[in-house]
Write a protein that holds these residues in place. Structure first.
Motif, mmCIF file in Angstrom:
data_model
loop_
_atom_site.group_PDB
_atom_site.id
_atom_site.type_symbol
_atom_site.label_atom_id
_atom_site.label_comp_id
_atom_site.label_asym_id
_atom_site.label_seq_id
_atom_site.Cartn_x
_atom_site.Cartn_y
_atom_site.Cartn_z
ATOM 1 N N GLY A 35 2.663 7.859 1.608
ATOM 2 C CA GLY A 35 2.075 6.830 2.465
ATOM 3 C C GLY A 35 1.716 5.546 1.769
ATOM 4 N N GLY A 36 2.223 5.345 0.559
ATOM 5 C CA GLY A 36 1.951 4.112 -0.170
ATOM 6 C C GLY A 36 2.861 2.979 0.285
ATOM 7 N N PHE A 37 2.551 1.803 -0.177
ATOM 8 C CA PHE A 37 3.263 0.582 0.182
ATOM 9 C C PHE A 37 3.713 -0.097 -1.111
ATOM 10 C CE2 PHE A 37 2.985 -4.052 0.855
ATOM 11 C CZ PHE A 37 3.862 -4.207 1.917
ATOM 12 N N VAL A 38 5.010 -0.259 -1.276
ATOM 13 C CA VAL A 38 5.521 -0.968 -2.448
ATOM 14 C C VAL A 38 5.316 -2.455 -2.204
ATOM 15 C CG1 VAL A 38 7.520 -1.509 -3.878
ATOM 16 C CG2 VAL A 38 7.206 0.817 -3.006
ATOM 17 N N ALA A 39 4.409 -3.050 -2.960
ATOM 18 C CA ALA A 39 4.092 -4.465 -2.792
ATOM 19 C C ALA A 39 5.087 -5.349 -3.518
ATOM 20 C CB ALA A 39 2.681 -4.752 -3.304
ATOM 21 N N LYS A 40 5.541 -4.881 -4.697
ATOM 22 C CA LYS A 40 6.405 -5.746 -5.495
ATOM 23 C C LYS A 40 7.084 -4.944 -6.598
ATOM 24 C CE LYS A 40 4.101 -9.194 -7.166
ATOM 25 N NZ LYS A 40 3.441 -10.276 -7.907
ATOM 26 N N PHE A 41 8.344 -5.254 -6.821
ATOM 27 C CA PHE A 41 9.039 -4.802 -8.024
ATOM 28 C C PHE A 41 9.008 -5.967 -8.986
ATOM 29 C CE2 PHE A 41 11.267 -2.025 -4.919
ATOM 30 C CZ PHE A 41 10.931 -0.810 -5.475
ATOM 31 N N MET A 42 8.578 -5.716 -10.205
ATOM 32 C CA MET A 42 8.493 -6.762 -11.229
ATOM 33 C C MET A 42 9.346 -6.337 -12.404
ATOM 34 S SD MET A 42 4.373 -7.091 -10.863
ATOM 35 C CE MET A 42 4.239 -5.320 -10.985
ATOM 36 N N GLY A 43 10.650 -6.569 -12.305
ATOM 37 C CA GLY A 43 11.546 -6.111 -13.357
ATOM 38 C C GLY A 43 11.511 -4.602 -13.427
ATOM 39 N N ASP A 44 10.971 -4.083 -14.507
ATOM 40 C CA ASP A 44 10.896 -2.633 -14.675
ATOM 41 C C ASP A 44 9.541 -2.073 -14.249
ATOM 42 O OD1 ASP A 44 9.258 -3.553 -16.663
ATOM 43 O OD2 ASP A 44 10.165 -2.375 -18.259
ATOM 44 N N GLY A 45 8.761 -2.852 -13.543
ATOM 45 C CA GLY A 45 7.447 -2.415 -13.083
ATOM 46 C C GLY A 45 7.369 -2.393 -11.567
ATOM 47 N N VAL A 46 6.382 -1.676 -11.071
ATOM 48 C CA VAL A 46 6.181 -1.546 -9.634
ATOM 49 C C VAL A 46 4.696 -1.705 -9.337
ATOM 50 C CG1 VAL A 46 6.462 -0.050 -7.618
ATOM 51 C CG2 VAL A 46 8.086 0.120 -9.509
ATOM 52 N N LEU A 47 4.381 -2.509 -8.323
ATOM 53 C CA LEU A 47 3.007 -2.620 -7.833
ATOM 54 C C LEU A 47 2.971 -1.973 -6.457
ATOM 55 C CD1 LEU A 47 0.093 -3.724 -7.920
ATOM 56 C CD2 LEU A 47 0.990 -5.847 -6.930
ATOM 57 N N ALA A 48 2.111 -0.983 -6.298
ATOM 58 C CA ALA A 48 2.008 -0.264 -5.028
ATOM 59 C C ALA A 48 0.563 -0.190 -4.586
ATOM 60 C CB ALA A 48 2.573 1.144 -5.176
ATOM 61 N N TYR A 49 0.386 -0.166 -3.266
ATOM 62 C CA TYR A 49 -0.945 -0.024 -2.675
ATOM 63 C C TYR A 49 -0.988 1.283 -1.904
ATOM 64 C CZ TYR A 49 -0.639 -5.201 -2.901
ATOM 65 O OH TYR A 49 -0.448 -6.500 -3.284
ATOM 66 N N PHE A 50 -2.109 1.975 -2.002
ATOM 67 C CA PHE A 50 -2.386 3.132 -1.158
ATOM 68 C C PHE A 50 -3.639 2.774 -0.373
ATOM 69 C CE2 PHE A 50 0.413 4.770 -4.279
ATOM 70 C CZ PHE A 50 1.128 5.776 -3.641
ATOM 71 N N GLY A 51 -3.520 2.797 0.935
ATOM 72 C CA GLY A 51 -4.614 2.353 1.790
ATOM 73 C C GLY A 51 -4.287 1.037 2.478
ATOM 74 N N PHE A 52 -3.097 0.541 2.292
ATOM 75 C CA PHE A 52 -2.601 -0.651 2.981
ATOM 76 C C PHE A 52 -1.150 -0.411 3.320
ATOM 77 C CE2 PHE A 52 -0.107 -4.476 3.124
ATOM 78 C CZ PHE A 52 -0.834 -5.266 3.977
ATOM 79 N N PRO A 53 -0.703 -0.724 4.469
ATOM 80 C CA PRO A 53 -1.404 -1.306 5.608
ATOM 81 C C PRO A 53 -2.195 -0.287 6.424
ATOM 82 C CG PRO A 53 0.911 -1.064 6.155
ATOM 83 C CD PRO A 53 0.739 -0.623 4.729
ATOM 84 N N ARG A 54 -2.115 0.993 6.049
ATOM 85 C CA ARG A 54 -2.855 2.031 6.751
ATOM 86 C C ARG A 54 -3.823 2.681 5.779
ATOM 87 N NH1 ARG A 54 -0.382 7.609 8.731
ATOM 88 N NH2 ARG A 54 -2.234 8.428 9.728
ATOM 89 N N ALA A 55 -5.076 2.799 6.185
ATOM 90 C CA ALA A 55 -6.100 3.395 5.328
ATOM 91 C C ALA A 55 -6.010 4.922 5.365
ATOM 92 C CB ALA A 55 -7.479 2.952 5.785
ATOM 93 N N PHE A 56 -6.296 5.532 4.215
ATOM 94 C CA PHE A 56 -6.332 6.988 4.091
ATOM 95 C C PHE A 56 -7.608 7.366 3.359
ATOM 96 C CE2 PHE A 56 -1.746 6.015 3.904
ATOM 97 C CZ PHE A 56 -1.290 6.784 4.960
ATOM 98 N N GLU A 57 -8.278 8.404 3.837
ATOM 99 C CA GLU A 57 -9.479 8.902 3.155
ATOM 100 C C GLU A 57 -9.139 9.401 1.764
ATOM 101 O OE1 GLU A 57 -12.805 9.117 3.971
ATOM 102 O OE2 GLU A 57 -12.331 7.820 5.671
ATOM 103 N N ASP A 58 -7.921 9.925 1.608
ATOM 104 C CA ASP A 58 -7.504 10.508 0.336
ATOM 105 C C ASP A 58 -6.515 9.618 -0.412
ATOM 106 O OD1 ASP A 58 -5.416 10.849 2.146
ATOM 107 O OD2 ASP A 58 -4.892 12.846 1.413
ATOM 108 N N ALA A 59 -6.697 8.309 -0.316
ATOM 109 C CA ALA A 59 -5.752 7.365 -0.932
ATOM 110 C C ALA A 59 -5.631 7.580 -2.439
ATOM 111 C CB ALA A 59 -6.160 5.923 -0.629
ATOM 112 N N ALA A 60 -6.726 7.865 -3.116
ATOM 113 C CA ALA A 60 -6.671 8.077 -4.565
ATOM 114 C C ALA A 60 -5.827 9.300 -4.900
ATOM 115 C CB ALA A 60 -8.078 8.223 -5.140
ATOM 116 N N GLY A 61 -6.015 10.371 -4.159
ATOM 117 C CA GLY A 61 -5.223 11.580 -4.380
ATOM 118 C C GLY A 61 -3.751 11.351 -4.084
ATOM 119 N N ARG A 62 -3.468 10.591 -3.050
ATOM 120 C CA ARG A 62 -2.079 10.260 -2.719
ATOM 121 C C ARG A 62 -1.442 9.460 -3.854
ATOM 122 N NH1 ARG A 62 -0.617 9.965 3.053
ATOM 123 N NH2 ARG A 62 -2.208 11.055 4.235
#
Length: 155
Positions: A35-62
């Motif tokens: 349920g994460g959201f890939v915000a950006k690929f930065m070359g060989d890196g990835v920035l992802a959000y858990f809890g956006f655009p949908r919030a999860f109580e267990d976002a850290a565990g996800r």
């Protein structure tokens, strides 16, 4: 992806591009499964959000489960010298403001304000290969969760 800069001087750019795409596909697949959201690929890196655009109580565990899958799946990617691709991951938990979309075409991304993405990047930089490094806030949210079956080291 650990060592991609050094690798870029040793292999054909097309081969490196293919390896990075396989890495990105593995990361995006794992992030999406939890349920994460890939915000950006930065070359060989990835920035992802858990809890956006949908919030999860267990976002850290996800986020941690996705990270474990990423480390495991990326290890199956073989380099030209028969070694395996390695990764390091930083996970931070906190409040951020995700704002408007900026840029045009493929350069579009959402603005994000808050210390959490910067902390995650710093943690990633401190992690040794094939390690997931989590912030204190993330560790607190994970209290009581068992990672003893994890194939990777979570610090």
């Amino acid at each position: 992806m650990v060592g991609s800069t050094a690798l870029s001087g040793k292999v054909d750019p097309e081969l490196l591009g293919g390896l990075i795409r396989r890495y990105q596909d593995a990361a995006a697949g794992a992030i999406g499964r939890y349920g994460g959201f890939v915000a950006k690929f930065m070359g060989d890196g990835v920035l992802a959000y858990f809890g956006f655009p949908r919030a999860f109580e267990d976002a850290a565990g996800r986020a941690v489960r996705a990270a474990i899958d990423i480390v495991t799946e990326v290890a199956s990617i073989e380099l030209p010298d028969s070694t395996r691709v390695q990764t390091r991951i930083g996970i931070a938990t906190g409040f951020v403001v995700v704002g408007e979309i900026i840029g045009i075409g493929t350069a579009q991304e959402r603005t994000i304000v808050g210390e959490t993405p910067n902390l995650a990047a710093r943690l990633q930089a401190l992690a040794v290969p094939d390690t997931i490094f989590v912030s204190d806030a993330t560790r607190s949210l994970l209290a009581g969760c068992s990672s003893s079956n994890s194939p990777v080291n979570i610090s």
